[in-house]
Write a protein that holds these residues in place. Structure first.
Motif: not given
Ligand SMILES: Cc1cc2nc3c(=O)[nH]c(=O)nc-3n(C[C@H](O)[C@H](O)[C@H](O)COP(=O)(O)OP(=O)(O)OC[C@H]3O[C@@H](n4cnc5c(N)ncnc54)[C@H](O)[C@@H]3O)c2cc1C
Length: 530
Positions: A11-13, A33-36, A46-48, A153-156, A203-205, A212-214, A336-338, A376-378
């Protein structure tokens, strides 16, 4: 090069979608699971506001569906809406069972927030830090069972695809080496691409890596022109972004101009509680009309104790920046948000490549249509995370053996100059030309600007790999931004989040028509297959 690295399910993310999927998959197989990022990252943290689920006696799943369809402006996939919204109450129960400390109004009733576009209060929350609580809780759970390997710290970098099957993935390790992994199933849970914009609510990337990979692997992306701008981000130049939750308006906060005039009533019968696209456009219009760099959001008429109890985190964060929301209005701008668009998936989260799935903000399920309803996103993250796990269990997940590939050299793009300058250029293009109000001339100039950037960057071919997370992210966001602009230029109407001056009306002929794009197509195409 032959790989020793294998995972049945990779799982990437590690946001809400990826972690939910991991926990569900761990019930039947081993999972990586990997997460960059390192620590709670991604938009989830960040979701409030919270997660939408009808639970009042006066409310119902049908009304939640109705509100979702109304916000989505004729572009939702109705089957997806019914499927996902119907599972909302169980999702909240599951999260609560995992340990998320949702606030209760009384023993058998959640405390519910009211947000724009919802007929009833139905947003279940943990004060004003719901995403942080979900992220922490799911991370604790993922770190608990022995079956889940969690690599931070592992990036696909790229998918390994043979004969339309995803058989592995190239990963950049924290020491910048390339690790090809053989996989049974790969789940893209990398979030959206709001980092393409100069001003964003986090401010996360969010560089659209999964999209892009897909795209490079041959998948279609869908509805990329529908980028949501949150109406109220604190205007505080030079400081990290701070979103001012929609729940503030749900609790009575009003929008006004510096001269004191409340303006939403001139734009919308629902005023401050209209869906986000309409509120953001109204603010944008007033800022342009009056030459302002922000408008004001005022909740100071509410009792100070009530504000501090309901919004403890926001109250503190605003105070740190010199604003006391119990005493004064807050300067706000849209940001920009979503990303409503994403990787085209079927109702099981399956992409067009076998053994490759997409969940959460990375996927375009058809739930949100042309505009996402608040909170509705979460919900979509949790539901799609669970659904994809079920599908993987049915379809299978046995990792094979990767064909040996020649050694690849690390491509450094340091000769391209400062990465920050490249990011800034792209983000400025997107902000100025592909924002809340669009025009053909601006979209054409955005396409030209992005094309110049694309042509300047050396190609990464089969003999090389990028050894820098920052450059890999930049290349990803650049390619997704290019497709987003092409999609925006292609859609000849205004609908939901996409507003263009040449075609300011909704075109009923395009109801239910999604924008589909592939890397090898000259231009996008409409499809009614969500
Ligand atoms: C400020 C803010 C407030 C919000 N409030 C709400 C709200 O109240 N309610 C609601 O429903 N929604 C809200 N949203 C939207 C919601 O938070 C997101 O849509 C949702 O959390 C996305 O979750 P996700 O799991 O899809 O991705 P994310 O949470 O964004 O996680 C992405 C993960 O992928 C990893 N990743 C990315 N690329 C790679 C790669 N190449 N290799 C390895 N790992 C990678 C990241 O490190 C991260 O772990 C809000 C969003 C923001 C920004």
């Amino acid at each position: 090069m032959v790989t020793d690295h294998r995972a049945s399910v990779l799982i990437v993310g590690a946001g809400a979608a990826g972690l939910t999927c991991a926990l569900q998959c761990a019930e039947f197989t081993d999972v990586t699971v990997i997460s960059k990022g390192v620590g709670p990252d991604g938009a989830t943290a960040y979701a409030q506001g919270g997660i939408a689920a009808a639970s009042l006696p006066s409310d119902s799943i049908d009304q939640h569906i109705e509100d979702t369809l109304k916000a989505g402006a004729g572009l939702n996939d109705i089957e997806a809406v019914i499927r996902i919204i119907s599972q909302a109450p169980q999702c909240v129960t599951w999260l609560s069972q995992q340990g998320v400390p949702f606030v209760k109004a009384k023993e058998d009733q959640w405390a519910l927030g009211l947000e724009g576009g919802h007929q009833h209060p139905r947003v279940v929350h943990v004060a004003d830090r719901t995403g942080w609580a979900i992220s922490q809780t799911l991370r604790d759970q993922v770190n608990a069972p022995p079956k889940i390997q969690f690599l931070e710290g592992y990036m696909a970098l790229d998918l390994i695809v043979q004969d339309q099957r995803c058989v592995g993935i190239d990963i950049l390790t924290p020491d910048h080496t390339l690790q090809p992994w053989a996989t049974g199933a790969v789940v893209l849970a990398t979030g959206g691409f709001s980092a393409a914009y100069l001003h964003a609510t986090h401010d996360h990337k969010a560089s659209g890596d999964g999209l892009a990979m897909a795209l490079r692997a041959g998948c279609a992306l869908m509805d990329l022109e529908f980028n949501q701008f949150h109406p109220t981000c604190l205007y505080c130049p030079g400081q990290p972004p701070l979103l001012l939750s929609e729940a503030l308006r749900g609790e009575g906060a009003r929008l006004r101009l510096p001269n004191g005039e409340y303006f939403m009533k001139q734009f919308d019968a629902d005023q401050e509680l209209a869906p986000r696209d309409r509120v953001a456009r109204a603010i944008d219009s007033e800022m342009k009309r009056c030459g302002l760099n922000h408008v004001l959001l005022d909740i100071s008429h509410q009792p100070a104790e009530k504000i501090q109890a309901r919004f403890p985190h926001l109250y503190k964060r605003c105070l740190e920046r010199g604003f006391d929301m119990t005493q004064e209005p807050l300067p706000v701008v849209p940001a920009a948000h979503y990303s409503c668009g994403g990787v085209h998936v079927d109702s099981n989260g399956q992409t067009e490549i076998f053994n490759l799935y997409a969940v959460g903000e990375t996927a375009c399920t058809g739930l949100h249509g042309a505009n996402r309803l608040a909170s509705n996103s979460l919900l979509e993250c949790i539901v799609t995370g669970m659904e994809v796990a079920r599908q993987i269990q049915v379809v299978g997940f046995e990792a094979g053996t990767l064909e040996a590939v020649p050694q690849r050299f690390a491509l450094s793009l340091s000769s391209m100059g400062s990465i920050e300058q490249h990011w800034h250029k792209l983000q400025s293009i997107m902000w100025n030309s592909v924002g809340i109000v669009r025009s053909d001339a601006r979209l054409i100039s955005a396409m030209e600007g992005i094309q110049v950037e694309l042509e300047r960057i050396p190609a990464v071919d089969k003999s090389s790999y990028l050894n820098s997370i920052e450059w890999a992210e930049y290349l990803n966001v650049l390619s997704v931004a290019a497709e987003s602009v092409r999609s925006a230029y292609f859609r000849r109407e205004s609908r939901g989040l996409h507003y263009t001056v040449e075609c300011p009306q909704l075109n009923p002929m395009l109801n239910g028509q999604h924008t589909l794009i592939r890397q090898d197509w000259d231009q996008p195409r409409y499809t009614d297959k969500a």
